[in-house]
Design a protein around this motif. Sequence first.
Motif, PDB file in Angstrom:
ATOM      1  N   PHE A 193       3.333  -1.882  -1.777  1.00 29.70           N
ATOM      2  CA  PHE A 193       3.473  -1.546  -3.190  1.00 29.70           C
ATOM      3  C   PHE A 193       4.675  -0.635  -3.406  1.00 29.70           C
ATOM      4  N   THR A 225      -0.012   9.187  -2.485  1.00 33.20           N
ATOM      5  CA  THR A 225      -0.981   8.265  -1.932  1.00 33.20           C
ATOM      6  C   THR A 225      -1.004   7.144  -2.960  1.00 33.20           C
ATOM      7  N   SER A 226      -1.532   5.984  -2.602  1.00 29.39           N
ATOM      8  CA  SER A 226      -1.214   4.830  -3.459  1.00 29.39           C
ATOM      9  C   SER A 226      -2.314   4.296  -4.367  1.00 29.39           C
ATOM     10  N   ARG A 282       4.895   8.332  -4.865  1.00 27.45           N
ATOM     11  CA  ARG A 282       3.473   8.277  -4.502  1.00 27.45           C
ATOM     12  C   ARG A 282       3.109   9.364  -3.489  1.00 27.45           C
ATOM     13  N   THR A 333       4.862   8.304   2.110  1.00 25.20           N
ATOM     14  CA  THR A 333       4.363   8.972   0.917  1.00 25.20           C
ATOM     15  C   THR A 333       4.981  10.361   0.860  1.00 25.20           C
ATOM     16  N   ALA A 383      -0.998   3.477  -7.720  1.00 24.18           N
ATOM     17  CA  ALA A 383      -0.009   2.398  -7.743  1.00 24.18           C
ATOM     18  C   ALA A 383      -0.723   1.057  -7.640  1.00 24.18           C
ATOM     19  N   MET A 384      -1.752   1.006  -6.806  1.00 19.08           N
ATOM     20  CA  MET A 384      -2.372  -0.272  -6.467  1.00 19.08           C
ATOM     21  C   MET A 384      -3.433  -0.728  -7.465  1.00 19.08           C
ATOM     22  N   LEU A 438       7.186   2.425  -4.435  1.00 14.32           N
ATOM     23  CA  LEU A 438       7.153   3.861  -4.177  1.00 14.32           C
ATOM     24  C   LEU A 438       6.898   4.665  -5.454  1.00 14.32           C
ATOM     25  N   ILE A 440       5.526   5.543  -9.283  1.00 19.75           N
ATOM     26  CA  ILE A 440       4.346   5.336 -10.120  1.00 19.75           C
ATOM     27  C   ILE A 440       4.619   5.969 -11.485  1.00 19.75           C
TER      28      ILE A 440
END
Length: 459
Positions: free
Chosen positions: A56, A99-100, A97, A128, A103-104, A58, A60
């Motif tokens: 994904f 942590t993702s 990010r 990250t 984003a996900m 980087l 957000i």
Amino acid sequence: MVQRDRREVEKANLTDKRYPIKGMNVWTPYGWKIMQAIDRHIREGFDATDHQEVCFPLLIPEDQFAKEKEHIKGFDAEVFWVTHAGLNPLDVKLLLRPTSETAMYPIFSLWVRSHADLPLKTYQIVNTFRYETKQTRAFIRVREIHFFESHTCHADFEDAERQVREDYDILEELASKWCIPYRLLKRTEWDKFPGANYTVGVDTLLPSGRSLQLGSIHQYKENFSRPYEIKYEDEKGEHRYVHQTTFGMSERLVGAVVAIHGDDKGLVLPPDIATNQVVVIPVLAKGETEKVSNAARALRDELKAAGVRVHIDERDVRPGVKYYDWELKGVPLRLELGMRDIEKGKVTFVRRDTGEKSLKDRARLVEEVRSMLALIAHDMLARASKEMASGIATVDSLEGLPEKMIRTGWCGGEDCGHEIENRSERNILGTPVEKDEFDGKCVVCGKPTKTPVYLARAM
RNA sequence: GGGGUAGUGGUCUAGCUUGGUAUGAUACGUGCUUUGGGAGCAUGAGGUCAUCGGUUCAAAUCCGAUCUACCCCA
């Protein structure tokens, strides 16, 4: 002892700290190879359990990040922001990010439509960013983190629980390759991951007596799927929110391997991680250089053909220099070959972990090397496990605590928990997930309990 | 979060108090001799003294800020 943890990391030259941004270091070729070996193990472990690797972006957008309230509260003090594009300020700020999840999950809500799409099991290995305010330390606390994270979606809580148990199994196999002992400890309510239903920490113990969190496994229940609207239609045509889990680990694993196995001579790498599992040192003699070189290359070729990661050191320096060099680099097994060995039909084996020397038959080379590497791996894990066990002290009072990880009684109440942390001057790591026989009393209120709690000064 | 120490060839370091363009070691390149635990000789190259600004005829040196690293305490 705290210093030792750090010195070993630095001497081994796995990272170049001269990059001029705090907490952002350069991976050297040798250090990166070690990280890649660990990543390879992780990929193997998660691919084998039907996880899909994804990648994904980087960045957000701020509004997308802010949807889960606990989560943003836990992270917004330590994110890096992108506020401009070229010369223009951005309407919606972007963050790197930490942590993702955020984003996900908006995309997961598009991917998950029906129960047939579940479970959705993904992972990624990416960098990250966290603006650490504490003292940074190579591999252990950095601002750009080489990070593994799995993210899964499930039809119900029970299936998510099955995933958590599968994560435990994967971890066990990985940790045995890395020769790292650990404990699975369920974090307290006040120490769980922001937004999680519960968090299980993967904690190991360093020679300094400090604990190091290697990773964490989280059960999110519906805490993220509700704000991010990750829903599916079940067999009866009803819409339900998914239950989610995550599992994260980082470059700290390299720090742990270095600190746990390293000694005064430098690194000691587990055979599964070692870039070179075996190094061949030809010991040349006047008039016989060709003969020894050829014999040494033949050793190399034979091992390579057998699938052993082997390097021959043909530099024009004295053998002693090579011994020191490869010991510093942590190569598990050194083979020396000189005229003395050739005449006897032998090869000299030297183990890195114990320093023990032995003569083995040249004719049985491949099987001797294989069994020696297996023995080294076994002994390294056994020694480290024993060390960790002896570094944990079970106590029934918080007075005069030894410089160890502490195991004691706790009723589970929040007030008692805070008092334990204050009086012991340690953090509660949590309560054991695995079987751990205990019959005692809460050190604060005296209430009987069958569950121990682990405390430590965290690295 | 609070306090402290430091930054000089790749690495370690002398010089800083008392301003005058930098010392040594190690590592590195080349050649020869060597090779079972860090070899020797010869020779060569490598530094805008962390960065920016100030004081001064002159700054590695004095002053300020910043960056980075490390240590101690919460």
